[in-house]
Design an enzyme around this catalytic site. Structure first.
Site, short mmCIF file in Angstrom:
data_model
loop_
_atom_site.label_atom_id
_atom_site.label_comp_id
_atom_site.label_asym_id
_atom_site.label_seq_id
_atom_site.Cartn_x
_atom_site.Cartn_y
_atom_site.Cartn_z
N ASP A 81 -8.60 -8.86 4.76
CA ASP A 81 -8.37 -7.80 5.66
C ASP A 81 -9.43 -7.69 6.66
OD1 ASP A 81 -7.31 -5.74 6.64
OD2 ASP A 81 -7.85 -4.25 4.90
N GLU B 200 0.80 -1.24 -0.27
CA GLU B 200 -0.03 -0.02 0.05
C GLU B 200 0.90 1.18 -0.03
OE1 GLU B 200 -2.67 -0.70 3.46
OE2 GLU B 200 -4.05 -1.73 1.96
N GLU C 159 -12.31 -2.19 12.37
CA GLU C 159 -12.36 -1.38 11.41
C GLU C 159 -13.66 -1.61 10.46
OE1 GLU C 159 -8.98 -1.61 9.02
OE2 GLU C 159 -9.57 -0.68 7.15
C1 GCU Z 1 -6.07 -2.03 6.03
C2 GCU Z 1 -6.25 -0.71 6.69
C3 GCU Z 1 -5.26 0.36 6.35
C4 GCU Z 1 -4.04 -0.37 6.79
C5 GCU Z 1 -3.80 -1.74 6.37
C6 GCU Z 1 -2.67 -2.49 6.86
O1 GCU Z 1 -6.08 -2.04 4.82
O2 GCU Z 1 -7.32 -0.16 6.06
O3 GCU Z 1 -5.41 1.28 6.78
O4 GCU Z 1 -2.89 0.45 6.87
O5 GCU Z 1 -5.04 -2.46 6.60
O6 GCU Z 1 -2.74 -3.46 7.61
O7 GCU Z 1 -1.41 -2.16 6.83
#
Ligand code: GCU
Length: 669
Positions: A371, A298, A399
């Site tokens: 997730d 990400e 979340e």
């Molecule tokens: C999820 C979450 C993110 C977080 C990511 C992670 O995608 O929405 O906010 O950074 O997990 O675990 O790194």
């Protein structure tokens, strides 16, 4: 200051006054004076907790004595004796040495069990074991149990029991629903907030021993000297409660804060930068735990940019940490490229490197392959990576489960994962046997109630208890938490227990029945949006996951689909692959099921889906109605605070139903 009422929830499950029980009247007959043998910061914590707790649970005037190991021999034996196993065995020959508890473990004996008469002994293998033993004993008092014949030997199942905070340096919390960060970076290190102590006490009380202070999406500044001094001030508080401090670090740090032009893990200047930085960390925090890393995930920097692997990246950091006994915790939440299914990517990325990681590297794997959904089948990496330490990563923060609003008790979910039989070494190869550590993304913030509502601490509590002993039942843990938080009125206890025990399945039903997943609104992930079909990545779209069409619903991960099933060991893979044997609770995760397929209830998929959404709403409404029956039994402020949240939960459950049912039914026409 006196700590008695828990109106705002600040005292968590440590509001000792609130759980005076019928039994507590007689505890004074057994505990007339307390002696703590030995000297250390941890034993100072033991002493302060004892004074605080016994004043409420036993009586106001229980004298507490501190004895040095050597002076102890000449002292008459008190009715409650606390200390290291060795010290106590030396002092009391009647105390058997045979059952020395394991690391962080303890023994509690009283009456006939210890052959020392009526003395109650709490003996830890180490000072931290003693601390855990004392909290265990206090739980016995909180539960109102008989203490006349105790014989408990206990130790944690897992050596690393960790909370991960996704806290940013600007005070915000990623996926945080209880205010801002607890760490006051602006005033540290000069001012050290007393709440750090309360946090560390809460952690120790449930056996947690590690904290990662900052977000996995990391600001590199955390490793500047300025911030490390602040971190030291927090670590100094944590240490006396047995809590080890860790940091998330940005893999690009050498470039961002080190004036280098690269962060290539094979570049000598980069290697040196990390060695020097690590040495600086340890000069300030000698018992520092290590680095948590989200790399090549990400948008976070990582070794891929330099043509290096996860193992290259992790091992370079591990080498810097090894001389100090530190660890690298490298996250497996990586789904950038390759594969025809996001659920397959972490396994595909990491399995080829099993055996390449240094001994002080652990790979941290989310409980499921997507997730933190309301329900996911277990991640296929558990039991599969055999030559690498593997840590579990749960998320307490909810979340995707109603965040700070919905009452959802997560212990049953975590147990479903920890007890899952991977068949890695034949039947009985449950996930919990393959874990070197367990972590969870925290739900704490700076609200007075810590976690967003008066109920949300139940999940922090349950997480700690399950890390210690995953064979505890969800119900046992719930009872402990209820007694410690809401008192011992039997009607109140049974009603709250009932609400908690139904809550997870209720949430699954009104959000994602039959293992639908990732159909929440984009970005914030609160509320339903199954029609969402836009955005930069295919696997961030809801339609990618549910795949509804005229024929049916669900993601085909069988051998005729993405073949994700084959990342599991054969008996499990076969079970998931076959529509007839796949557990219905995971149905739409693994199968694209025809709308008219008949399920175990005798209903078609179409009708079952509608029935489950309706059941979820009915369950949420029934949770609210049950709570209302407690009005005269619970103090007004707390009653109302919970009621307000339950109204939100019911309204949200209706919204899920009203959005999802017509949407999915539109395909069946
Ligand atoms: C999820 C979450 C993110 C977080 C990511 C992670 O995608 O929405 O906010 O950074 O997990 O675990 O790194």
């Amino acid at each position: 200051m006196t700590f008695t009422k828990n109106d705002d929830g600040y005292l968590l499950w440590l509001a000792y006054e609130g759980c005076k029980t019928a039994f507590s009247q007689s505890y004074g007959d057994y505990i007339k004076e307390v002696a703590i043998v030995g000297e250390s910061a941890l034993l100072d914590s033991v002493a302060s907790e004892c004074s605080r707790a016994l004043a409420s649970l036993v009586g106001p005037d229980v004298p507490l004595q501190r004895l040095s190991s050597s002076s102890a021999y000449n002292t008459s034996v008190p009715s409650l004796l606390i200390g290291r196993f060795d010290d106590i065995a030396a002092m009391l020959p009647c105390f058997t040495r045979t059952a020395l508890p394991a690391k962080d473990g303890f023994r509690i004996v009283s009456g006939k069990a210890d052959a020392c008469g009526r003395t109650i002994i709490i003996a830890g293998s180490t000072d931290s074991g003693t601390l855990y033993g004392v909290f265990s004993f206090l739980r016995i008092l909180q539960r109102g149990e008989d203490i006349s014949t105790l014989d408990v030997t206990d130790s944690p199942a897992c050596p690393v029991r960790m909370l991960d905070h996704w806290d940013n340096l600007d005070g915000s919390i990623e996926r945080g629903y209880a205010g801002k960060t607890l760490w006051k970076w602006g005033e540290l290190p000069d001012r050290v907030d007393s709440r750090y102590t309360d946090y560390a006490r809460a952690m120790a009380s449930i056996g947690l021993n590690a904290t990662v202070l900052n977000n996995v999406n990391t600001q590199p500044q955390i490793l500047t000297t300025e911030y490390l001094r602040k971190v030291r001030a927090i670590a100094d508080v944590f240490r006396s409660w047995g809590l080890v401090t860790y940091l998330s670090v940005n893999f690009g740090s050498p470039r961002f804060i080190g004036d280098l032009t690269t962060s290539d893990p094979c570049d000598p200047a980069v290697i040196k930068w990390w060695k020097d930085k690590t040495a600086e960390v340890y000069s300030l925090i000698p018992d520092f735990g290590g680095f948590l890393v989200k790399a090549d995930s990400e948008g976070q920097p990582g070794p891929f940019a330099y043509g290096r692997s996860h193992a290259d990246g992790a091992n370079m950091l591990a080498e810097a940490l090894a001389p100090f006994g530190g660890r690298v915790i490298w996250r497996a939440f990586v789904y950038g490229h390759g594969e025809n299914d996001r659920a397959k990517k972490a396994y595909a990325n990491f399995m080829p490197h099993d055996g390449e990681f240094r001994a002080n590297v652990a790979v941290q794997v989310k409980n499921g392959a997507i997730d933190f959904q309301p329900r996911e089948p277990v991640h296929p990496l558990f039991g599969a990576m055999r030559k690498t330490d593997v840590y579990m990563e749960f998320q307490i923060a909810q979340e995707y489960l109603g965040q700070g609003n919905h009452l959802v008790y997560l212990a049953p979910m975590w147990k479903e994962i920890l007890d899952f039989d991977t068949h890695a070494d034949g039947p009985g190869s449950t996930v919990n046997k393959y874990l070197a550590g367990i972590a969870a993304v925290s739900n704490t913030g700076n609200y007075a109630n810590w976690c967003g509502s008066l109920f949300h601490p139940m999940n922090w509590y349950a997480f700690g208890r399950l890390c210690w002993n995953s064979s505890l039942s969800s119900e046992e843990i719930a009872r402990e938490w209820i007694l410690a938080t809401w008192g011992n009125d039997p009607v109140t206890v049974e009603t709250i227990l009932d609400i908690m025990m139904r809550s997870w399945e209720a949430c699954i039903d009104y959000m994602t029945p039959l293992c639908l997943h990732h159909i929440m609104k984009e970005g914030h992930h609160y509320g339903p949006d199954p029609a969402f079909d836009a955005g930069e990545r295919e696997d961030w779209r809801c339609t990618y996951y549910h795949r509804a069409d005229k024929k049916g619903l669900g993601f085909d991960r069988t051998r005729t689909g993405s073949a994700a099933v084959d990342q599991y060991y054969p008996p499990v893979a076969d079970m998931f692959n076959d529509l007839k044997t796949c557990p219905e609770k995971y149905l739409l995760w693994f199968h694209h099921v025809p709308w008219n397929h008949i399920l175990s209830t005798g209903k078609t998929l179409q009708d079952e889906l509608v029935a489950r959404y309706a059941r979820g709403v009915a369950e949420a409404e029934s949770m609210l109605q049950k709570w209302k029956t407690l009005e005269s039994r619970i103090d007004h402020l707390r009653f109302r605070a919970v009621l307000d949240k339950l109204y939100i939960q019911v309204a949200d459950a209706h919204e899920w139903h009203d959005v999802c049912v017509p949407y999915f039914m539109s395909f069946t026409r």
